[in-house]
Design a protein around this motif. Structure first.
Motif, short mmCIF file in Angstrom:
data_model
loop_
_atom_site.label_atom_id
_atom_site.label_comp_id
_atom_site.label_asym_id
_atom_site.label_seq_id
_atom_site.Cartn_x
_atom_site.Cartn_y
_atom_site.Cartn_z
N ALA B 31 89.90 23.95 37.34
CA ALA B 31 88.54 24.14 37.83
C ALA B 31 88.31 23.39 39.13
O ALA B 31 88.79 22.27 39.32
CB ALA B 31 87.54 23.65 36.77
N TYR B 33 85.12 22.75 42.39
CA TYR B 33 83.68 22.76 42.61
C TYR B 33 83.35 22.37 44.05
O TYR B 33 84.07 21.58 44.65
CB TYR B 33 82.99 21.74 41.68
CG TYR B 33 83.44 21.80 40.24
CD1 TYR B 33 84.60 21.14 39.84
CD2 TYR B 33 82.72 22.52 39.30
CE1 TYR B 33 85.03 21.20 38.52
CE2 TYR B 33 83.14 22.58 37.98
CZ TYR B 33 84.30 21.92 37.60
OH TYR B 33 84.72 21.98 36.29
N TYR B 35 80.04 20.73 46.12
CA TYR B 35 78.72 20.11 46.06
C TYR B 35 78.24 19.81 47.47
O TYR B 35 79.04 19.59 48.39
CB TYR B 35 78.75 18.80 45.26
CG TYR B 35 78.84 18.99 43.77
CD1 TYR B 35 80.07 19.11 43.13
CD2 TYR B 35 77.69 19.06 43.00
CE1 TYR B 35 80.14 19.28 41.76
CE2 TYR B 35 77.75 19.24 41.63
CZ TYR B 35 78.98 19.34 41.02
OH TYR B 35 79.04 19.52 39.66
N LEU B 43 73.84 15.05 44.35
CA LEU B 43 74.78 16.14 44.62
C LEU B 43 74.26 17.43 43.98
O LEU B 43 73.89 17.43 42.80
CB LEU B 43 76.15 15.80 44.04
CG LEU B 43 76.83 14.55 44.59
CD1 LEU B 43 78.15 14.31 43.86
CD2 LEU B 43 77.06 14.68 46.08
N TYR B 48 81.37 27.13 41.91
CA TYR B 48 82.46 26.58 41.15
C TYR B 48 83.38 27.70 40.68
O TYR B 48 82.98 28.86 40.59
CB TYR B 48 81.98 25.72 39.97
CG TYR B 48 81.22 26.45 38.90
CD1 TYR B 48 79.89 26.82 39.09
CD2 TYR B 48 81.81 26.73 37.67
CE1 TYR B 48 79.17 27.46 38.09
CE2 TYR B 48 81.09 27.37 36.67
CZ TYR B 48 79.78 27.73 36.89
OH TYR B 48 79.07 28.37 35.89
N GLN B 50 86.51 28.35 37.70
CA GLN B 50 87.23 27.81 36.54
C GLN B 50 88.64 28.38 36.43
O GLN B 50 89.45 27.89 35.63
CB GLN B 50 86.43 28.08 35.27
CG GLN B 50 85.10 27.34 35.27
CD GLN B 50 84.30 27.56 34.00
OE1 GLN B 50 84.45 28.56 33.33
NE2 GLN B 50 83.43 26.61 33.68
N LYS B 57 78.27 31.26 41.05
CA LYS B 57 77.27 30.59 41.88
C LYS B 57 76.75 29.37 41.15
O LYS B 57 76.56 29.37 39.94
CB LYS B 57 76.11 31.53 42.18
CG LYS B 57 76.46 32.71 43.07
CD LYS B 57 75.25 33.55 43.36
CE LYS B 57 75.62 34.73 44.27
NZ LYS B 57 74.46 35.59 44.55
N ASP B 59 73.70 26.11 41.85
CA ASP B 59 72.25 26.08 42.00
C ASP B 59 71.77 26.46 43.39
O ASP B 59 70.61 26.85 43.56
CB ASP B 59 71.74 24.69 41.65
CG ASP B 59 72.08 24.30 40.21
OD1 ASP B 59 72.46 23.14 39.97
OD2 ASP B 59 71.98 25.18 39.33
N LEU B 90 81.09 17.91 49.43
CA LEU B 90 82.12 17.32 48.59
C LEU B 90 82.77 18.38 47.73
O LEU B 90 82.08 19.20 47.11
CB LEU B 90 81.51 16.28 47.65
CG LEU B 90 81.55 14.81 48.03
CD1 LEU B 90 80.89 13.99 46.94
CD2 LEU B 90 82.96 14.32 48.27
N SER B 94 88.57 19.55 38.17
CA SER B 94 88.71 18.99 36.83
C SER B 94 89.82 19.72 36.11
O SER B 94 90.13 20.88 36.42
CB SER B 94 87.40 19.05 36.04
OG SER B 94 87.03 20.38 35.78
N GLU B 96 90.48 21.13 33.16
CA GLU B 96 90.21 22.48 32.68
C GLU B 96 88.83 22.48 32.04
O GLU B 96 88.36 21.45 31.58
CB GLU B 96 91.25 22.96 31.68
CG GLU B 96 91.27 22.23 30.37
CD GLU B 96 92.34 22.77 29.44
OE1 GLU B 96 93.52 22.68 29.77
OE2 GLU B 96 91.96 23.29 28.38
N PRO B 97 88.19 23.62 32.01
CA PRO B 97 86.87 23.69 31.41
C PRO B 97 86.92 23.31 29.94
O PRO B 97 87.90 23.60 29.25
CB PRO B 97 86.48 25.16 31.57
CG PRO B 97 87.33 25.67 32.66
CD PRO B 97 88.62 24.91 32.58
N TYR B 104 85.72 14.31 36.78
CA TYR B 104 86.09 15.05 37.97
C TYR B 104 86.90 14.15 38.91
O TYR B 104 86.70 12.93 38.94
CB TYR B 104 84.84 15.47 38.75
CG TYR B 104 84.10 16.68 38.22
CD1 TYR B 104 83.14 17.30 39.01
CD2 TYR B 104 84.31 17.19 36.95
CE1 TYR B 104 82.43 18.40 38.55
CE2 TYR B 104 83.60 18.28 36.48
CZ TYR B 104 82.66 18.88 37.29
OH TYR B 104 81.94 19.96 36.84
N PHE B 106 87.34 13.79 42.99
CA PHE B 106 86.63 14.22 44.20
C PHE B 106 87.50 14.05 45.44
O PHE B 106 88.36 13.16 45.51
CB PHE B 106 85.37 13.38 44.40
CG PHE B 106 84.23 13.77 43.49
CD1 PHE B 106 84.09 13.18 42.25
CD2 PHE B 106 83.31 14.71 43.90
CE1 PHE B 106 83.05 13.53 41.42
CE2 PHE B 106 82.25 15.08 43.08
CZ PHE B 106 82.13 14.49 41.83
#
Lengths: 112, 115
Positions: B31, B33, B35, B43, B48, B50, B57, B59, B90, B94, B96-97, B104, B106
């Motif tokens: 996964a 992401y 931010y 953040l 994201y 997976q 999508k 937020d 950023l 991770s 895996e879901p 995480y 970064f």
């Protein structure tokens, strides 16, 4: 959009003193609560991932507690040192989603 | 050493131009992401992914696009449709879901300034 709040936004601590601050999150559909430390000019670093109500985690002088029923977590720093100066982020993980919603952070400045 | 590489660290672009931010990881994480951070705010999740060839999508996805053609790479394009693109971006990954215990990892971020 989920609401994750941290307080205070910033605090100054004298070297050697202990401190704590709060993360509030939704009490429904809880999966995990993360804490990260973000030092200036560095990447955020994972401190704890907490999943169970009543969980307590410790890493050196830093510890955290979790209350999922009322939706809060505390992070404690015992005997603060200048190297503890950083922004501490909490993040809520929604059930089965594995995407994090972050709070605004608590910026900690430890004064020698 | 395994980690996430974001490049460039600082990026300047003229208004109206698309720009692509790079994010590469060699952690074998499934996964990834993106931010965004604005002054005084936490953040906020843009997009994201997976799994390879799939992404969702977050937020604040409007004005952004992503691709996930390889497991290691998750580039973010800031399009001219993004109204306020100046921000700190950023990237994270991770393992895996559904396995939150590791948290995480970064990258070090890209600061984008649109003039």
């Amino acid at each position: 959009i989920l609401n994750v709040e941290q307080s205070p936004q910033s605090l100054h601590v004298q070297e050697g003193d202990s401190t704590n601050f709060t993360c509030s999150f939704p009490s429904s559909n809880f999966y995990a609560l993360h804490w990260y430390r973000w030092e200036t000019a560095k990447s955020p670093e994972a401190l704890f991932v907490m999943t169970l109500n009543g969980d307590e985690k410790k890493k050196g002088r830093i510890s955290a507690t979790l209350n999922t029923k009322e939706g809060y977590s505390y992070l404690y720093i015992k005997g603060s040192q200048p190297e503890d100066s950083a922004t501490y982020l909490c993040a809520f993980e929604l059930a089965a989603g594995n995407k994090l919603t972050f709070g605004g952070g608590t910026r900690v400045l430890v004064k020698p | 050493d395994g980690g996430i590489t974001q490049s460039p660290k600082y990026l300047f672009r003229k208004e109206g131009q698309n720009v692509t931010l790079s994010c590469e990881q060699n952690l074998n994480h499934d996964a990834m992401y993106w931010y965004r951070q604005d002054p005084g705010q936490g953040l906020r999740l843009i997009y994201y992914s997976q799994i390879v060839n799939d992404f969702q999508k977050g937020d604040i996805a409007e004005g952004y696009s992503v691709s996930r053609e390889k497991k290691e790479s998750f580039p973010l394009t800031v399009t001219s449709a993004q109204k306020n693109p100046t921000a700190f971006y950023l990237c994270a990954s991770s393992i895996e879901p559904g396995r939150p215990r590791y948290g995480y990892t970064f990258g070090s971020g890209t600061r984008l300034t649109v003039v």
